[in-house]
Each structure stands twice: as structure tokens, then as C-alpha cells.
Design an enzyme around this catalytic site. Structure first.
Site, PDB file in Angstrom:
ATOM      1  N   PHE A 146      -5.318 -13.202   6.677  1.00 13.00           N
ATOM      2  CA  PHE A 146      -4.676 -12.402   7.714  1.00 13.00           C
ATOM      3  C   PHE A 146      -4.828 -13.202   9.016  1.00 13.00           C
ATOM      4  O   PHE A 146      -5.915 -13.691   9.312  1.00 13.00           O
ATOM      5  CB  PHE A 146      -5.357 -11.031   7.828  1.00 13.00           C
ATOM      6  CG  PHE A 146      -4.640 -10.100   8.751  1.00 13.00           C
ATOM      7  CD1 PHE A 146      -3.605  -9.305   8.291  1.00 13.00           C
ATOM      8  CD2 PHE A 146      -4.967 -10.042  10.100  1.00 13.00           C
ATOM      9  CE1 PHE A 146      -2.915  -8.461   9.151  1.00 13.00           C
ATOM     10  CE2 PHE A 146      -4.283  -9.201  10.966  1.00 13.00           C
ATOM     11  CZ  PHE A 146      -3.255  -8.406  10.484  1.00 13.00           C
ATOM     12  N   ASP A 215     -13.984 -10.530   4.518  1.00 14.80           N
ATOM     13  CA  ASP A 215     -13.165  -9.532   5.214  1.00 14.80           C
ATOM     14  C   ASP A 215     -12.718  -8.520   4.163  1.00 14.80           C
ATOM     15  O   ASP A 215     -11.970  -8.850   3.237  1.00 14.80           O
ATOM     16  CB  ASP A 215     -11.963 -10.230   5.870  1.00 14.80           C
ATOM     17  CG  ASP A 215     -11.038  -9.253   6.609  1.00 14.80           C
ATOM     18  OD1 ASP A 215     -11.003  -8.058   6.231  1.00 14.80           O
ATOM     19  OD2 ASP A 215     -10.335  -9.681   7.541  1.00 14.80           O
ATOM     20  N   TYR A 240      -9.126   1.981   9.069  1.00 18.04           N
ATOM     21  CA  TYR A 240      -7.887   2.769   9.203  1.00 18.04           C
ATOM     22  C   TYR A 240      -6.960   2.638   8.002  1.00 18.04           C
ATOM     23  O   TYR A 240      -5.888   3.222   7.990  1.00 18.04           O
ATOM     24  CB  TYR A 240      -7.139   2.414  10.501  1.00 18.04           C
ATOM     25  CG  TYR A 240      -7.015   0.943  10.807  1.00 18.04           C
ATOM     26  CD1 TYR A 240      -6.146   0.133  10.093  1.00 18.04           C
ATOM     27  CD2 TYR A 240      -7.777   0.374  11.819  1.00 18.04           C
ATOM     28  CE1 TYR A 240      -6.047  -1.220  10.381  1.00 18.04           C
ATOM     29  CE2 TYR A 240      -7.685  -0.984  12.107  1.00 18.04           C
ATOM     30  CZ  TYR A 240      -6.814  -1.782  11.382  1.00 18.04           C
ATOM     31  OH  TYR A 240      -6.720  -3.117  11.657  1.00 18.04           O
ATOM     32  N   LYS A 241      -7.361   1.874   6.992  1.00 18.35           N
ATOM     33  CA  LYS A 241      -6.510   1.750   5.796  1.00 18.35           C
ATOM     34  C   LYS A 241      -7.029   2.724   4.732  1.00 18.35           C
ATOM     35  O   LYS A 241      -6.765   3.921   4.807  1.00 18.35           O
ATOM     36  CB  LYS A 241      -6.503   0.308   5.296  1.00 18.35           C
ATOM     37  CG  LYS A 241      -5.994  -0.713   6.316  1.00 18.35           C
ATOM     38  CD  LYS A 241      -5.961  -2.095   5.688  1.00 18.35           C
ATOM     39  CE  LYS A 241      -5.791  -3.193   6.726  1.00 18.35           C
ATOM     40  NZ  LYS A 241      -4.492  -3.215   7.362  1.00 18.35           N
ATOM     41  N   ARG A 389       5.926  -4.464   0.558  1.00 20.54           N
ATOM     42  CA  ARG A 389       4.552  -4.095   0.169  1.00 20.54           C
ATOM     43  C   ARG A 389       4.469  -2.611  -0.133  1.00 20.54           C
ATOM     44  O   ARG A 389       5.006  -1.777   0.610  1.00 20.54           O
ATOM     45  CB  ARG A 389       3.575  -4.370   1.318  1.00 20.54           C
ATOM     46  CG  ARG A 389       3.241  -5.792   1.556  1.00 20.54           C
ATOM     47  CD  ARG A 389       1.979  -5.941   2.411  1.00 20.54           C
ATOM     48  NE  ARG A 389       1.796  -4.901   3.422  1.00 20.54           N
ATOM     49  CZ  ARG A 389       0.696  -4.749   4.148  1.00 20.54           C
ATOM     50  NH1 ARG A 389      -0.338  -5.537   3.973  1.00 20.54           N
ATOM     51  NH2 ARG A 389       0.598  -3.801   5.064  1.00 20.54           N
TER      52      ARG A 389
END
Ligand SMILES: Cc1ncc(COP(=O)(O)O)c(C=O)c1O
Length: 425
Positions: A146, A215, A240-241, A389
């Protein structure tokens, strides 16, 4: 419609032990939400809990909430709630700041730990990081990381006199050696959904005398991580995922217990001080993972996350993983049945051992296709230029959702003209 697939979805949903958890979330029943790998859905009870934080804790108790209401210790208390979800014992996780900021803390701290000069945790007056002199000059970074991790690692390397070596995670074990200070790897690739070998890369890093920083943004809450069991050194992740903490909810930082005494934060703010209210001029690090804190915690976001974590009360991560794999298998099967031949191909590995909790489909017309999907109530997202996605959050996504998403994808692909292959023009 293939009635066989719809019927299979119904029976898989009926047998799904996690299905009742869906009611805990505020979902738009008219649509299928497959974007929990970007922003998790809202647990229904969170607004009421936040109302209490606003009106009673802030409005009535005011500043007393820092002490009597437990605000001050929320970062480590909530860290201890996340710990079992990522296979960590208590006292090793603090919540706060963004993932990006925690990547910075972790990479610099890992480099410093790799050649520990034993003065960690106290003010340094020489301004130097001595470990470069010991030859550990490289930080290996996941080449498809990322972007923020790559940007920050590069800056951290520059500041500590190291250089970044971008590599595919599978190439890291062979590249590790006496020059390696640390590796920084995404547990699950944000674009392809590929799950990287956390136990193997961590063990290889240790065999070379380096540290492993992971990560966990796309694995925390999605699959078992086993931080302690696999001897991970440092880890970061967002909330937040798959942890459903809400937009911009604070990230977390894991510092393995054995490294805490030597964890030398590059951001030693007053919250990381052994006695913050002494307001001393000199810095003396607190014991434990608390030394990963920086400044005043963002209490409103943090307590929204605290409330959101209640949904995990009776959930076993092994069940989450089993359902995630079954959902993604079933979605791929439905896509194969519904999508016109040759229009999409999966970038996500078929092997379970290499798959996170999302499916990424390559599609030449991806932007128009994702617009069409969202217009028809199937919410995934686009990673340009050509990746669709679909995130599968086992707590609130069911098999009927997977069947509907694939069926609508087939309809949208039929409506969006495909590119004419060059040879046929
Ligand atoms: C793997 C990964 N790392 C880091 C980030 C960025 O985190 P933040 O915006 O919290 O700094 C994300 C965001 O989606 C991510 O997926």
C-alpha cells in the site's frame, strides 16, 4: 439466473453459524455491501454509545472523564481488546494515530532495535543512530505495498541512514542477510487480496538477525494472525476495515513484549512519558507498549471503536476464516457461471493459504463496470486502472449476497461493451 446457485446460497446461509451477527449491523437491505475491506459497516449500537460519550462523559463529567471515565488509559485498554483478534497477549498493543504514523514509529524503532545500542527510551544527545555503522543498512519493503507504507519507509530509511530494497515478499527470505535491519510487509495485499507468509518471512528475518514489521490493515478482523505465536516483532493495522471502527478510526501498534524495553520511538510525545503529568523537561519512556503512544488520544473516534468491538464478544476467528474462504470460493464459482467468458480474471490466488478476505477481478472496463454495479446496489470498489475489488466481511456478508453480486456483475458486463481484441479489429 442459475437456480442451483441461488438454492445453494440459501442452504449455505441457513447453515452459517455467524449469520445472526448480520443483525448487529446497520446495512441497507436493498444493496450488497462488499466494501468492508475499505470501510467496515456501522454496528447498530454505536450511535447510542457515542451519544453517551458526548452528552454524559463530555457534556456532564467534562474533564473528569480523563481520569474517572478512563479516557486517559483508553489507548492501551482498547489495544487489549484488539489483542485476542490478532493473536496477541495483553499489554502489547496501543491504539492511536493513523496507520501511516504507526508505520513510521515501527520502521524507525525496528531499525534502532536491529542494532540496539541500549540507550533506548532516554533522550539522545548525539542525534545519531549508530546501528548503520554495524552494517544493517537495508530495509526490505514489499514492492507492491500500500503506497503509504512505501512512502513512509523510504523517509524513515533516509532519516536513519538506511536504504530501501523493494522486493516481492516471496523473494525476501533469499534476500535477507547481515545487511538487513528489518522487513516491512503487508499481511494481505490491498490490491490483489494475496495473503503473504507471515510465519515464514518472520522466521527468515529472525534467522538473519533482522526484525519483521507487519501491516495488518487487511487481515486484522478478517483472519487469524497469530502475532505472538509467530514471534512477530512489530505490527500496525487500521481499525476502520474489518474491525468496523468507523471512518478514520485510530490505528493500532503492536510491540512484542520482548522489545518493549528497547522500543525507542521516533515520536516520543508526552503520552509516552513515564510520568506525563510531571511535565518534566527531559523524556523518560513509560514501561510497556504505552511508549508507542504520542499525544492526546482522539477520544470520540477511539470510543466509537471501543463500542464497535463489542460485536466480537462470542466470535472465534477460526469461524470467521472458514466462512471467509467459503464465501470467496462461492463468489468465484458464481462469477465463473455468470460472467461472459474472458471479461474478468481473478488476481486473487485460488489457494486458500494465499488468500485474504477479498476477491480482486481484473477487467478492462473496470471503471464503467464498477459504476454499473454500484448503480444496481452492489457496492465494491475500484483500484485503477483495471481492478474490481470485492471485500467479504464474514460478520455481515452472506452467501446470497455473493450470488447476487456475481449475478449483477454478469448483467453489468453484458451491458458494458467489452473491448474488441486487437486481432479482430
Ligand atoms: C495496507 C494499508 N496500509 C496503510 C493504509 C493507510 O492507513 P492510514 O490512512 O490509516 O494511515 C491502508 C489504507 O487503506 C492500507 O490498506
Amino acid at each position: 439466473m442459475y437456480p442451483g446457485l441461488a438454492a445453494r446460497a440459501a442452504s449455505l446461509d441457513a447453515a452459517d453459524g455467524l449469520a445472526p451477527l448480520r443483525d448487529l449491523f446497520a446495512l441497507n437491505e436493498g444493496s450488497v455491501y462488499l466494501d468492508g475491506n475499505s470501510l467496515g459497516a456501522l454496528p447498530r449500537h454505536v450511535p447510542e454509545r457515542l451519544r453517551d460519550v458526548m452528552t454524559r462523559q463530555w457534556g456532564e463529567l467534562g474533564i473528569r472523564s480523563w481520569t474517572e471515565g478512563g479516557w486517559w488509559t483508553a489507548p492501551e485498554r482498547i489495544g487489549d481488546r484488539i489483542a485476542p483478534l490478532v493473536g496477541a497477549g495483553p499489554g502489547q498493543i496501543v491504539v492511536g494515530d493513523s496507520t501511516s504514523v504507526n508505520v513510521f514509529k515501527a520502521v524507525v524503532a525496528a531499525v534502532r532495535l536491529a542494532g540496539q545500542d541500549r540507550t533506548a527510551g532516554q533522550d539522545r544527545t548525539d542525534g545519531q543512530d549508530r546501528t548503520a555503522a554495524e552494517g544493517r543498512t537495508e530495509v526490505l519493503v514489499d514492492a507492491t505495498t500500500f503506497p503509504t507504507d512505501g512512502y513512509i519507509a523510504r523517509s524513515a530509511a533516509r532519516m536513519t541512514g538506511r536504504r530501501i530494497v523493494p522486493l516481492a515478499p516471496a523473494e525476501m527470505p533469499a534476500a535477507l542477510g547481515p545487511r538487513t535491519a528489518a522487513v516491512l510487509v503487508n499481511h494481505v495485499d490491498f490490491r490483489t487480496g494475496r495473503l503473504h507468509d507471515l510465519p515464514g518471512i518472520t522466521a527468515a528475518a529472525h534467522a538473519a538477525g533482522a526484525l519483521a514489521v507487519w501491516d495488518l490493515c487487511h487481515s486484522a478482523g478478517a483472519l487469524p494472525v497469530g502475532l505472538d505465536a509467530h514471534g512477530v516483532d512489530l505490527a500496525v493495522g487500521c481499525t476502520y476495515k474489518y474491525l468496523n471502527g468507523g471512518p478514520g478510526s485510530p490505528a493500532f501498534l503492536y510491540v512484542a513484549e520482548r522489545h518493549q524495553a528497547g522500543f525507542d520511538s521516533p515520536l516520543p510525545g508526552w503520552n509516552a512519558h513515564a510520568d506525563p503529568f510531571a511535565m518534566a523537561a527531559g523524556f523518560e519512556a513509560a514501561d510497556g507498549a504505552v511508549r508507542g503512544r504520542v499525544g492526546t488520544p482522539d477520544i470520540l473516534s477511539m470510543l466509537a471503536l471501543d463500542a464497535a468491538l463489542d460485536v466480537w464478544a462470542d466470535v472465534r476467528m477460526a469461524d470467521v476464516r472458514a466462512k471467509s474462504l467459503a464465501l470467496t470460493d462461492f463468489f468465484l464459482e458464481c462469477v465463473a457461471a455468470y460472467a461472459p467468458p474472458g471479461r474478468v480474471s481473478s488476481l486473487t490466488p485460488a489457494a486458500h493459504a494465499e488468500r485474504g478476505s477479498q476477491i480482486a477481478l481484473r477487467c478492462a472496463e473496470a471503471p464503467a463496470v464498477m459504476d454499473g454495479l454500484i448503480a444496481r446496489g452492489v457496492v465494491g470498489d475500484l483500484r485503477g486502472p483495471d481492478v474490481l475489488r470485492f471485500g467479504f466481511t464474514p460478520l455481515y456478508v452472506g452467501f446470497a449476497d455473493a450470488e447476487r453480486a456475481a449475478r449483477v456483475l454478469g448483467e453489468v458486463l453484458a451491458a458494458v461493451p467489452g473491448r474488441v481484441p486487437p486481432g479482430r479489429r
